[in-house]
Design a protein around this motif. Structure first.
Motif, PDB file in Angstrom:
ATOM      1  N   ALA A   1       0.854  -1.192   0.000  1.00  0.00           N
ATOM      2  CA  ALA A   1       0.000   0.000   0.000  1.00  0.00           C
ATOM      3  C   ALA A   1       0.886   1.236   0.000  1.00  0.00           C
ATOM      4  CB  ALA A   1      -0.909   0.004   1.232  1.00  0.00           C
ATOM      5  N   SER A   2       0.338   2.298  -0.536  1.00  0.00           N
ATOM      6  CA  SER A   2       0.953   3.608  -0.389  1.00  0.00           C
ATOM      7  C   SER A   2      -0.066   4.460   0.331  1.00  0.00           C
ATOM      8  CB  SER A   2       1.327   4.213  -1.749  1.00  0.00           C
ATOM      9  OG  SER A   2       0.161   4.435  -2.523  1.00  0.00           O
ATOM     10  N   ALA A   3       0.427   5.445   1.061  1.00  0.00           N
ATOM     11  CA  ALA A   3      -0.494   6.276   1.826  1.00  0.00           C
ATOM     12  C   ALA A   3       0.081   7.671   1.977  1.00  0.00           C
ATOM     13  CB  ALA A   3      -0.749   5.657   3.203  1.00  0.00           C
ATOM     14  N   SER A   4      -0.812   8.598   2.204  1.00  0.00           N
ATOM     15  CA  SER A   4      -0.408   9.956   2.548  1.00  0.00           C
ATOM     16  C   SER A   4      -1.368  10.461   3.613  1.00  0.00           C
ATOM     17  CB  SER A   4      -0.419  10.874   1.320  1.00  0.00           C
ATOM     18  OG  SER A   4      -1.716  10.942   0.767  1.00  0.00           O
ATOM     19  N   VAL A   5      -0.841  11.334   4.455  1.00  0.00           N
ATOM     20  CA  VAL A   5      -1.638  11.875   5.553  1.00  0.00           C
ATOM     21  C   VAL A   5      -1.100  13.259   5.904  1.00  0.00           C
ATOM     22  CG1 VAL A   5      -0.242  10.856   7.429  1.00  0.00           C
ATOM     23  CG2 VAL A   5      -2.681  11.284   7.789  1.00  0.00           C
ATOM     24  N   PHE A   6      -2.010  14.166   6.229  1.00  0.00           N
ATOM     25  CA  PHE A   6      -1.600  15.501   6.645  1.00  0.00           C
ATOM     26  C   PHE A   6      -1.093  15.456   8.083  1.00  0.00           C
ATOM     27  CE2 PHE A   6      -4.783  16.662   3.356  1.00  0.00           C
ATOM     28  CZ  PHE A   6      -3.886  17.238   2.470  1.00  0.00           C
ATOM     29  N   LEU A   7      -0.125  16.304   8.371  1.00  0.00           N
ATOM     30  CA  LEU A   7       0.531  16.355   9.674  1.00  0.00           C
ATOM     31  C   LEU A   7       0.418  17.755  10.255  1.00  0.00           C
ATOM     32  CD1 LEU A   7       2.703  15.608  11.887  1.00  0.00           C
ATOM     33  CD2 LEU A   7       4.417  16.212  10.173  1.00  0.00           C
ATOM     34  N   MET A   8       0.082  17.824  11.526  1.00  0.00           N
ATOM     35  CA  MET A   8       0.172  19.070  12.273  1.00  0.00           C
ATOM     36  C   MET A   8       0.944  18.745  13.547  1.00  0.00           C
ATOM     37  SD  MET A   8      -2.736  21.773  13.573  1.00  0.00           S
ATOM     38  CE  MET A   8      -3.706  20.534  14.412  1.00  0.00           C
ATOM     39  N   LEU A   9       1.981  19.498  13.807  1.00  0.00           N
ATOM     40  CA  LEU A   9       2.817  19.302  14.982  1.00  0.00           C
ATOM     41  C   LEU A   9       2.507  20.422  15.963  1.00  0.00           C
ATOM     42  CD1 LEU A   9       5.026  17.464  16.073  1.00  0.00           C
ATOM     43  CD2 LEU A   9       6.695  18.955  14.986  1.00  0.00           C
ATOM     44  N   VAL A  10       2.095  20.040  17.162  1.00  0.00           N
ATOM     45  CA  VAL A  10       1.655  21.006  18.176  1.00  0.00           C
ATOM     46  C   VAL A  10       2.620  20.975  19.352  1.00  0.00           C
ATOM     47  CG1 VAL A  10      -0.211  21.588  19.790  1.00  0.00           C
ATOM     48  CG2 VAL A  10      -0.757  20.707  17.511  1.00  0.00           C
ATOM     49  N   ASP A  11       3.017  22.144  19.827  1.00  0.00           N
ATOM     50  CA  ASP A  11       3.804  22.274  21.056  1.00  0.00           C
ATOM     51  C   ASP A  11       2.803  22.418  22.190  1.00  0.00           C
ATOM     52  OD1 ASP A  11       5.192  23.344  23.319  1.00  0.00           O
ATOM     53  OD2 ASP A  11       6.840  23.910  21.986  1.00  0.00           O
ATOM     54  N   VAL A  12       2.724  21.404  23.045  1.00  0.00           N
ATOM     55  CA  VAL A  12       1.722  21.427  24.104  1.00  0.00           C
ATOM     56  C   VAL A  12       2.082  22.393  25.222  1.00  0.00           C
ATOM     57  CG1 VAL A  12       0.821  19.134  23.601  1.00  0.00           C
ATOM     58  CG2 VAL A  12       2.690  19.381  25.239  1.00  0.00           C
TER      59      VAL A  12
END
Length: 157
Positions: free
Chosen positions: A104-115
């Motif tokens: 499979a190939s996949a893509s996903v959006f990423l958001m990196l949060v500083d807690v």
């Protein structure tokens, strides 16, 4: 039994406990297992567990420029110690999984949060090659493409 009821009975049998491959070659269980792989990856990196994070990859797996188990574990050490990783959380959305020759190939959006500051540190996308191993689905390659920072606002005149 009419054709509709026959269809419904067949659909119930198919949706039961039998493993069924969809026309694309991936079955419902594959999609569930791949989604769980993404969750395991995020939990492992966000907790700083290098071994668990590296285990989401094949033994020769690649994350950007890091290749193989030892380099992957080393990346998590850097993530924790030098990149404020202990205060960051990964948020993924819009996972798209497609069958491929390798699995499979996949893509996903990423958001990196500083807690610690409750702020978004970065956004981007992961592009992945996934393979099914004896231990389940794993990342063979994972490449990050971060979004460009917006241009600085012009100072008021």
């Amino acid at each position: 039994m009419n054709k509709f009821l026959t269809f419904v009975a067949a659909a119930v049998t198919i949706l039961g406990f039998t493993r069924v491959a969809w026309a694309d070659g991936l079955g419902p269980q594959d999609y569930i297992e791949i989604e769980q792989l993404y969750a395991t990856y995020n939990h492992a990196i966000d907790s700083g567990d290098g071994e668990a994070w590296a285990a989401t990859f094949t033994p020769d797996g690649t994350f950007n420029k890091f290749v193989g188990h030892d380099q992957l574990v080393g990346f998590i050490q850097q993530w924790k110690e030098k990149m404020n990783g202990g205060n960051r959380r990964h948020w993924n959305t819009n996972l798209r999984i497609l069958p491929s020759k390798e699995g499979a190939s996949a893509s996903v959006f990423l958001m990196l949060v500083d807690v610690s500051t409750k702020s978004i540190v970065a956004t981007g996308m992961y592009n992945d090659t996934l393979v099914k191993t004896a231990n389940g689905w794993r990342f063979k390659t994972r490449a990050t493409k971060m979004d460009a920072a917006p241009p600085a606002a012009a100072a008021p005149k």
